[in-house]
Design an enzyme around this catalytic site. Structure first.
Site, PDB file in Angstrom:
ATOM      1  CD  GLU A 138       6.689  -0.829   2.559  1.00 39.36           C
ATOM      2  OE1 GLU A 138       6.478  -0.418   1.384  1.00 39.36           O
ATOM      3  OE2 GLU A 138       7.932  -1.541   2.993  1.00 39.36           O
ATOM      4  CB  ALA A 279       2.761   3.141  -6.137  1.00 39.07           C
ATOM      5  CG  MET A 280       1.592   0.165  -0.602  1.00 35.76           C
ATOM      6  SD  MET A 280       3.558  -0.053   0.175  1.00 35.76           S
ATOM      7  CE  MET A 280       4.183  -2.006   0.742  1.00 35.76           C
ATOM      8  CG  ASN A 282      -0.863  -2.933  -0.562  1.00 40.44           C
ATOM      9  OD1 ASN A 282      -0.107  -2.523   0.372  1.00 40.44           O
ATOM     10  ND2 ASN A 282      -1.359  -1.472  -1.737  1.00 40.44           N
ATOM     11  CG  HIS A 314       9.701   0.506  -7.733  1.00 36.97           C
ATOM     12  ND1 HIS A 314      10.830   0.535  -7.385  1.00 36.97           N
ATOM     13  CD2 HIS A 314       8.429   0.384  -6.621  1.00 36.97           C
ATOM     14  CE1 HIS A 314      11.056   0.347  -6.260  1.00 36.97           C
ATOM     15  NE2 HIS A 314       9.723  -0.009  -5.296  1.00 36.97           N
ATOM     16  CD  GLU A 315       4.790   0.669  -5.816  1.00 37.49           C
ATOM     17  OE1 GLU A 315       5.182  -0.184  -5.107  1.00 37.49           O
ATOM     18  OE2 GLU A 315       5.800   1.763  -6.396  1.00 37.49           O
ATOM     19  CD  GLU A 337      10.922  -0.252  -1.072  1.00 34.59           C
ATOM     20  OE1 GLU A 337      11.310   0.127  -2.670  1.00 34.59           O
ATOM     21  OE2 GLU A 337      10.012  -1.077  -1.122  1.00 34.59           O
TER      22      GLU A 337
HETATM   23  N1  TRP Z   1       7.418  -0.119  -0.455  1.00 37.32           N
HETATM   24  C1  TRP Z   1       6.756   1.533  -1.126  1.00 37.32           C
HETATM   25  C2  TRP Z   1       7.820   0.950  -2.499  1.00 37.32           C
HETATM   26  O1  TRP Z   1       8.440   1.345  -2.692  1.00 37.32           O
HETATM   27  C3  TRP Z   1       7.061   2.495  -0.498  1.00 37.32           C
HETATM   28  C4  TRP Z   1       6.445   3.148   0.664  1.00 37.32           C
HETATM   29  C5  TRP Z   1       6.980   2.409   1.392  1.00 37.32           C
HETATM   30  C6  TRP Z   1       4.610   3.649   0.938  1.00 37.32           C
HETATM   31  N2  TRP Z   1       5.992   3.622   2.833  1.00 37.32           N
HETATM   32  C7  TRP Z   1       4.912   4.088   2.038  1.00 37.32           C
HETATM   33  C8  TRP Z   1       4.243   4.112  -0.210  1.00 37.32           C
HETATM   34  C9  TRP Z   1       4.223   4.351   2.936  1.00 37.32           C
HETATM   35  C10 TRP Z   1       3.195   4.890   0.698  1.00 37.32           C
HETATM   36  C11 TRP Z   1       3.247   4.942   2.017  1.00 37.32           C
HETATM   37  O2  TRP Z   1       7.131   1.088  -4.140  1.00 37.32           O
HETATM   38 ZN    ZN Z   2       9.305  -0.236  -3.694  1.00 40.25          ZN
END
Ligand code: TRP
Ligand code: ZN
Length: 878
Positions: A138, A279-280, A282, A314-315, A337
């Site tokens: 992302e 964090a992310m 995925n 959240h994740e 978000e």
């Molecule tokens: N989508 C992630 C979240 O809200 C955040 C995110 C967006 C992110 N771009 C990123 C995390 C790049 C790491 C690197 O929780």
């Molecule tokens: Zn998020």
């Protein structure tokens, strides 16, 4: 051909330019053959024409950046890129195959590319973190792994085969459920992963390395058994239990609060040391900054535990709000978000204390989002254009986005909210959606017209509410006026729908009219309350029911009254905050501190009926940045030195006036038994440590000894780092030896060393820039690691007003130097930290000139990244 776009080219992406994709992906198979300098990716995609794009067969457009193209074929026919009218052509952003050269409305694309993960310092795409392969896709990182239609409205089921050396990569992970795995010749092995849920490429993840799993399991409400794994480096296994526990509680909460169950056989979290954000989400394989996974009482503070819990939640919550239903395009980012932040806020409120969580969130909203909304980077919750999407993961999209959802819930009620969300999940599962579709679910489920409310998504700026009161002996009339000041690119503002929760308090302090939600939708409206026995005191904007500035001049006596009696805990806290702000403003003007202030606070903190965490918040003074905003809101320009002296004097005053009470409270708040991060114990520690800071502000030798003793005896990081920070920030004689002892004890734990760096970077001392410059030469400062960079440079820039705003410009220069150094290595993190300059117009002319000069020096660098250039130029030009 394959070079980056020349500077000056207009790369603005606009919401109004959206067109549906020409080709959809029916399924994709990736084969990734891992090697640090030359990873090969073979991508097979079944493309199908998008029925929503009639007309001539569109070109096949695939995004790709910094890929070495090796070969491609369509339906087995090799493609060449030679010659002026070849079907295949490349540019800096990807490749195209001419529509008339495509064999039909469905075909198989097969492409082989090579990438260099070791050279990837930007931490986007496939990169190496301490020898471990990991990905961050992302928003647009997948195109750095392979050619693909890298846009969220193209969703597909993925099958992934990973191949790598068993010795260095014993663990091979990707999204979805595990498939075949086994040995290969030459010490290599492979693993397959199958993700049946269609997803956009930004949710792809791959991890390979030497990892160990903390394992557990979860049974969903309908009886699905889910394997849970938290993967960390060998040696960190004992720091995973809290994250795992938070995960299981999040999974249960989403079932109860939203009726949402998990949908795969396995859910995994991986902790990574080099990571640009928190964090992310995925699909099925969340990747976390290790800072938000690893915790033990000795290494993590209460605040760390709470943050880990909320980020895990959240994740996890993104699995439905983000993954099952995703965004049509990146302008809709707040769709996932804002909603997911709101969900994690509610989870924390349910798990811990609702009022304390609300106060914390509002503090953060004001410190980051109001600051953004009132400066040159202001943009709507749903922006209408961007140059670099990574610059729009902002407090406005996230935190104001969450406020918009909260207001919706307030306006339609809890039941209406749940019906609207049920409809949203039912109607849009598996789709890539817009804010309009989300809004339509609320309108259809509740029958309410939300066309005016929708301005909250498109209009930027913080609305200002002013109030007038009238009392005629029996009826009280509250008149509210709203006005939103102009923001860059939006001169005229329309009135918003603002839910204002308000109650009336009688002269005896008892609730006279309980909370009701007043709906303001016109520029000015009056609300009349009849048949009252006496003139009430109004408590307005209870629970911070809307993200607005409430402009309400009050006398000290009324503030003290609200601080003592308001039935709404948020407004009770707010009354104390307003009281402190008004005193700070008086001090800046040369006035004095009224004794009544400390007396009012003293009564509050001695009230044993109040939650210690709440009392700790009530004893906290506004920050320097917040005060600068308050000065500017009253038409002035901020002088950081005057603000600093005022706040210092106020702390010393409280320390003097409440000395005995603080000392008694601190002792009374001691927590017996082994450390536990629960909210009640954390609240007691927060209050005890707040007392310690105020005692030190009064400067007695006894206070110094108490802090030293706390540092030396602490059995947990919360108390230890609080004592260290108190000593270092007071520039106490006992500080230096304890900094050394701390470093010696934790030299091998980078996350703990971040705290050591931050404590020093935030010390409000006149030579702060010199001290930070010296720390940049310390072997523990690995500047290419985003956590280290933020711990030292970021916290100096955003958490040390005295040092950053030093009158000689040394703070600004130091930060600008480091931004220029980091930019070619990691533009995303550089651009984020560069936001520290966004308030430059708030300050007195000398500082303004110095900050502007540094911004210009950065902007003058021709090779500056697109990320940092966009931020710096908007800050300068706004
Ligand atoms: N989508 C992630 C979240 O809200 C955040 C995110 C967006 C992110 N771009 C990123 C995390 C790049 C790491 C690197 O929780
Ligand atoms: Zn998020």
């Amino acid at each position: 051909m394959r070079t980056d776009t020349a500077p000056g080219t207009d790369r603005t992406v606009r919401l109004t330019d959206y067109t549906p994709p020409g080709w959809l992906v029916e399924r994709v198979r990736l084969e990734v053959d891992l090697a640090p300098r030359a990873t090969r990716v073979r991508t097979r995609i079944r493309f199908r024409r998008n029925p929503d794009r009639p007309g001539a067969r569109p070109d096949l457009r695939l995004d790709g950046r910094r890929l070495t193209f090796l070969a491609a074929s369509i339906d087995g026919q090799p493609l060449g890129d030679a010659g002026p009218d070849a079907a295949l052509s490349f540019d800096a952003e990807g490749l195209s195959v001419r529509g008339d050269a495509l064999p039909g409305d469905s075909f198989e694309w097969d492409c082989l590319t090579e990438i260099d993960p070791q050279a990837n310092t930007e931490l986007e795409g496939l990169y190496l973190s301490r020898g471990m392969f990991c990905t961050q896709c992302e928003a647009e990182g997948f195109r750095k792994i392979t050619y693909y239609p890298d846009r969220p409205d193209v969703m597909a089921p993925f099958t992934v085969r990973i191949e790598g050396p068993r010795a260095t990569c014993p663990v091979l992970l990707s999204n979805g459920n595990p498939g075949a795995s086994g040995d290969l010749p030459d010490g290599r092995h492979f693993a397959e992963w199958v993700d049946p849920h269609p997803k956009p490429a930004y949710l792809f993840a791959l991890v390979a390395g030497d990892l160990v799993a903390h394992r557990d399991g979860f049974t969903t409400a309908s009886g699905r058994e889910v394997d849970l794994r938290v993967w960390v480096r060998p040696g960190d296994e004992d720091k995973c239990a809290y994250a795992m526990d938070a995960l299981k509680r999040s999974m249960r909460w989403d079932e109860v609060a939203y009726g949402r169950e998990y949908d795969l056989d396995i859910f995994q979290i991986v902790a990574v040391d080099d990571f640009n954000m928190g964090a992310m989400e995925n699909k099925g394989l969340n990747i976390f900054n290790s800072k938000y996974v690893l915790a033990s009482p000795e290494t993590a503070t209460d605040a760390d535990y709470e943050r880990i819990e909320s980020i895990v939640a959240h994740e996890y919550f993104h699995n439905w709000t983000g993954n099952r239903i995703t965004c049509r395009d990146w302008f809709q980012l707040c769709l996932k978000e804002g909603l997911t932040v709101f969900r994690d806020q509610c989870f924390t409120a349910d798990t811990r204390s609702e009022p304390v969580k609300r106060i914390d969130d509002v503090k953060m909203l004001r410190a980051r989002q109001f600051r953004e909304d009132q400066g040159p980077l202001a943009h709507p919750v749903r922006p209408e254009e961007y140059i670099e999407i990574n610059n729009f993961y902002t407090a406005t999209v996230y935190e104001k986005g969450a406020e918009v959802i909260r207001m919706l819930r307030t306006l339609v009620g809890e039941d209406g909210y749940r019906r609207a969300l049920d409809l949203y999940f039912e109607r849009h599962d598996g789709q890539a959606c817009t804010i309009e579709q989300f809004r339509a679910c609320f309108e259809d489920a509740t029958g309410r017209d939300l066309s005016q409310f929708a301005l909250w998504w498109s209009q930027s700026g913080t609305p200002r509410l002013t109030m007038a009161e009238d009392w005629d002996g029996a009826a009280y009339t509250l008149t509210l006026r709203q006005e939103t000041p102009p923001t860059p690119g939006q001169a005229a503002k329309a009135p918003l729908v603002i839910p204002v929760a308000a109650g009336l308090i009688g002269p005896d302090g008892a609730e006279m009219v309980p909370t009701q939600v007043l709906e303001l939708s016109r520029p000015e409206q009056s609300f009349r309350f009849e048949g009252l026995p006496a003139r009430p005191v109004a408590s307005v904007l209870r629970g911070f029911s809307a993200p607005v500035v409430l402009d309400r001049p009050l006398d000290d006596a009324t503030r003290a009254f609200l601080l003592a009696h308001d039935a709404d805990p948020f407004n009770r806290w707010q009354a104390g905050r307003d009281y402190a702000i008004s005193i700070a403003l008086r001090l800046i003007e040369g006035g004095a501190i009224p004794n009544a202030w400390a007396e009012a606070l003293g009564r509050l903190v001695a009230d044993e009926a109040l939650d210690p965490a709440f009392r700790a918040l009530a004893l906290e003074l506004p920050g320097e940045d917040e005060m600068a905003g308050e000065v500017v809101a009253r038409g002035g320009l901020a002088d950081p030195d005057a603000i600093h002296s005022a706040l210092r004097a106020m702390r010393a005053h409280l320390g003097d006036a409440l000395g005995a009470e603080l000392s008694r409270l601190r002792a009374a708040m001691a927590v017996d038994g082994p450390y536990s991060p629960d909210a009640a114990s954390a609240g007691r520690r927060a209050l005890a440590n707040r007392c310690m800071v105020l005692m030190l502000a009064a400067g007695t030798a006894q206070a110094h000894r108490a802090a030293e003793a706390q540092f030396d005896a602490a059995d947990n990081m919360t108390d230890r780092i609080a004592a260290l920070a108190a000593l270092v920030h007071a520039d106490a004689p006992g500080a230096a030896s304890r900094l050394d002892a701390f470093h010696a004890a934790w030299r091998h734990d980078p996350l703990v060393l971040d705290k050591w760096l931050t404590v020093q970077a935030t010390a409000p001392v006149s030579d702060a820039a010199t001290r930070v410059a010296a720390l940049t030469g310390h072997p523990s400062f690995e500047w290419k690691n985003p956590n280290r960079f933020r711990a030292l440079i970021g916290s100096f820039a955003m958490g040390n007003a005295t040092g950053f705003h030093a009158a000689d410009g040394s703070g600004y220069r130091l930060v600008a130097d480091w931004l220029l150094r980091l930019d070619p290595v990691n533009p995303q993190t550089t651009a984020r930290v560069a936001g520290c300059f966004e308030t430059w117009r708030r300050y007195e002319p000398g500082r303004q000139a110095l900050m502007q000069a540094e911004l210009r020096r950065i902007a003058a660098v021709e090779t500056l990244s697109r990320n940092t250039r966009e931020i710096v130029e908007r800050i300068l030009g706004g």
